[in-house]
Scaffold this motif. Sequence first.
Motif, PDB file in Angstrom:
ATOM      1  N   LYS A 345       0.804  -1.221   0.000  1.00 19.61           N
ATOM      2  CA  LYS A 345       0.000   0.000   0.000  1.00 19.61           C
ATOM      3  C   LYS A 345       0.839   1.274   0.000  1.00 19.61           C
ATOM      4  O   LYS A 345       0.375   2.331  -0.426  1.00 19.61           O
ATOM      5  CB  LYS A 345      -0.942  -0.009   1.206  1.00 19.61           C
ATOM      6  N   ASP A 346       2.084   1.178   0.478  1.00 20.71           N
ATOM      7  CA  ASP A 346       2.925   2.370   0.532  1.00 20.71           C
ATOM      8  C   ASP A 346       3.778   2.550  -0.720  1.00 20.71           C
ATOM      9  O   ASP A 346       4.621   3.444  -0.780  1.00 20.71           O
ATOM     10  CB  ASP A 346       3.835   2.328   1.762  1.00 20.71           C
ATOM     11  N   LYS A 347       3.568   1.702  -1.731  1.00 21.65           N
ATOM     12  CA  LYS A 347       4.358   1.774  -2.956  1.00 21.65           C
ATOM     13  C   LYS A 347       3.549   2.426  -4.074  1.00 21.65           C
ATOM     14  O   LYS A 347       2.335   2.272  -4.165  1.00 21.65           O
ATOM     15  CB  LYS A 347       4.799   0.378  -3.402  1.00 21.65           C
ATOM     16  N   LYS A 348       4.276   3.144  -4.955  1.00 21.24           N
ATOM     17  CA  LYS A 348       3.629   3.802  -6.081  1.00 21.24           C
ATOM     18  C   LYS A 348       3.290   2.787  -7.173  1.00 21.24           C
ATOM     19  O   LYS A 348       3.966   1.781  -7.337  1.00 21.24           O
ATOM     20  CB  LYS A 348       4.539   4.892  -6.655  1.00 21.24           C
ATOM     21  N   LEU A 349       2.241   3.093  -7.922  1.00 20.59           N
ATOM     22  CA  LEU A 349       1.860   2.261  -9.053  1.00 20.59           C
ATOM     23  C   LEU A 349       2.947   2.326 -10.119  1.00 20.59           C
ATOM     24  O   LEU A 349       3.452   3.397 -10.444  1.00 20.59           O
ATOM     25  CB  LEU A 349       0.530   2.743  -9.635  1.00 20.59           C
ATOM     26  N   THR A 350       3.336   1.168 -10.657  1.00 24.59           N
ATOM     27  CA  THR A 350       4.335   1.121 -11.719  1.00 24.59           C
ATOM     28  C   THR A 350       3.757   0.406 -12.927  1.00 24.59           C
ATOM     29  O   THR A 350       2.758  -0.305 -12.836  1.00 24.59           O
ATOM     30  CB  THR A 350       5.608   0.380 -11.258  1.00 24.59           C
ATOM     31  N   ILE A 359      -4.263  -6.275  -4.677  1.00 25.32           N
ATOM     32  CA  ILE A 359      -4.107  -7.062  -3.454  1.00 25.32           C
ATOM     33  C   ILE A 359      -2.618  -7.080  -3.117  1.00 25.32           C
ATOM     34  O   ILE A 359      -1.832  -7.708  -3.832  1.00 25.32           O
ATOM     35  CB  ILE A 359      -4.617  -8.510  -3.620  1.00 25.32           C
ATOM     36  N   PRO A 360      -2.191  -6.393  -2.075  1.00 28.57           N
ATOM     37  CA  PRO A 360      -0.768  -6.414  -1.717  1.00 28.57           C
ATOM     38  C   PRO A 360      -0.265  -7.838  -1.520  1.00 28.57           C
ATOM     39  O   PRO A 360      -1.008  -8.709  -1.035  1.00 28.57           O
ATOM     40  CB  PRO A 360      -0.732  -5.614  -0.413  1.00 28.57           C
ATOM     41  N   LEU A 361       0.972  -8.075  -1.902  1.00 27.03           N
ATOM     42  CA  LEU A 361       1.547  -9.411  -1.794  1.00 27.03           C
ATOM     43  C   LEU A 361       1.432  -9.955  -0.373  1.00 27.03           C
ATOM     44  O   LEU A 361       1.156 -11.143  -0.173  1.00 27.03           O
ATOM     45  CB  LEU A 361       3.014  -9.375  -2.231  1.00 27.03           C
ATOM     46  N   SER A 362       1.605  -9.095   0.616  1.00 32.68           N
ATOM     47  CA  SER A 362       1.545  -9.540   2.009  1.00 32.68           C
ATOM     48  C   SER A 362       0.147 -10.011   2.416  1.00 32.68           C
ATOM     49  O   SER A 362      -0.010 -10.701   3.422  1.00 32.68           O
ATOM     50  CB  SER A 362       1.989  -8.403   2.938  1.00 32.68           C
ATOM     51  N   GLU A 363      -0.877  -9.665   1.626  1.00 37.37           N
ATOM     52  CA  GLU A 363      -2.256 -10.051   1.935  1.00 37.37           C
ATOM     53  C   GLU A 363      -2.792 -11.108   0.981  1.00 37.37           C
ATOM     54  O   GLU A 363      -3.948 -11.541   1.110  1.00 37.37           O
ATOM     55  CB  GLU A 363      -3.164  -8.813   1.877  1.00 37.37           C
ATOM     56  N   LEU A 364      -1.981 -11.528   0.019  1.00 36.25           N
ATOM     57  CA  LEU A 364      -2.486 -12.349  -1.080  1.00 36.25           C
ATOM     58  C   LEU A 364      -3.072 -13.674  -0.600  1.00 36.25           C
ATOM     59  O   LEU A 364      -4.157 -14.089  -1.043  1.00 36.25           O
ATOM     60  CB  LEU A 364      -1.365 -12.594  -2.098  1.00 36.25           C
TER      61      LEU A 364
END
Length: 406
Positions: A345-350, A359-364
Amino acid sequence: MLRSLTQADKIKDYLDTNHPKSVIIVGAGTIGLELAETFKKIGMDVTIVEQSNHIAAPFDSEITDVIKQHLTEQGVHLLLNQTITSITNHGHTVKYADGSSHNPDMIFLGTGVQPNSELAKQAGIQVTDDGHITVNDRFATSMPDIYAIGDVIQTTSLIDHEPINSLLSSAANRQGHLLADILNGEPFCYNGFIGVGATKIFDLTASFVGYTEQALVQKGVTNYKTVFITPYDHAYFYPNAERVNFKLIFEDGTGKILGGQAVGRRGIDKRISQLSVAVTGNLSVYDLPALEIPYSPPYSSTRDVLNIAGYVAINQLTNKLHTIKISDIPMEDYRNAIFLDIREKDKKLTGTINPTIHIPLSELRDRLKEIPTNKKVYITFRKGLGPYNASRILAGNGINATVIEE
């Protein structure tokens, strides 16, 4: 222009005498970028003008994107996709194709050089269409008893044994040493040119070996794959660990290493030097995980950059990781497929594709039910090992995902 020490002295004398406050550098090659740092550090306002959208040739976009961001952070102005139509007023007025203009105190031309082979042409020595002198594996030209080395020659690539132009002073120096041995009767031959270089751009080092993806495309080569990873430059738990942006290019099927490049703050030339040795030894990506690289937390990781690149490349070759270039995605998939964004969530869209689901990887693992199982799933562009980890999580739960390469 800068082509000799004498010209460098003239530039320094001009700076010391006239104290210019602003400079336009025409051309965004590595020489221009290195000079941008020099001019910036003496307090000048620096603008780089480049008629394409690409800087720092021969590096590919994964590397140059990092360099672009760093140049901007250092206060360098980048005018890309911009063409100069005129330079007047003794170099103090520059006009562009879009109608805008600039009034610098100084202009530096860094648009590249051509081989100085006019004497060879006049002597009847065979040269290529672009002016390079053709030589054999003992540096002999088409004329008896005439030899040539350095940037002016076309030789053979050690990687694919095809004609290639020799570049860089390090190669020329070694060629000179070898030619001296040959002329003294030693039965030596030149094994071929690989191409290895490094450049310092403010706080970054960028380095390459062998072919870039751009070069392969220009040659019409299509049977290759790429890996782009961003591991730490040393053990993550040791202070000041930072990311290495590393790209590996290899032949599809065989895993033969075709080239590599990297950019970061520390340990960049070391990793590319290691890869250069691997290329010279004709190793493949299957050999990289087994490389024994010195480990100590301040300098490296237990599985260092080349080891990790090898693991990921093997996963591609053995179909444990499915990838696709953005240009190869079918048009109907843009309408019907799921494009999964796994950034935290704290990373910019690339990347250039708008995701369908975030879905963040940590929540996948906890949110797998949100991903439809009756549609194709693409993992949108994200640097590092995240896409691979996400694809393995999904595969373990019966969802086949394809990672998009941009």
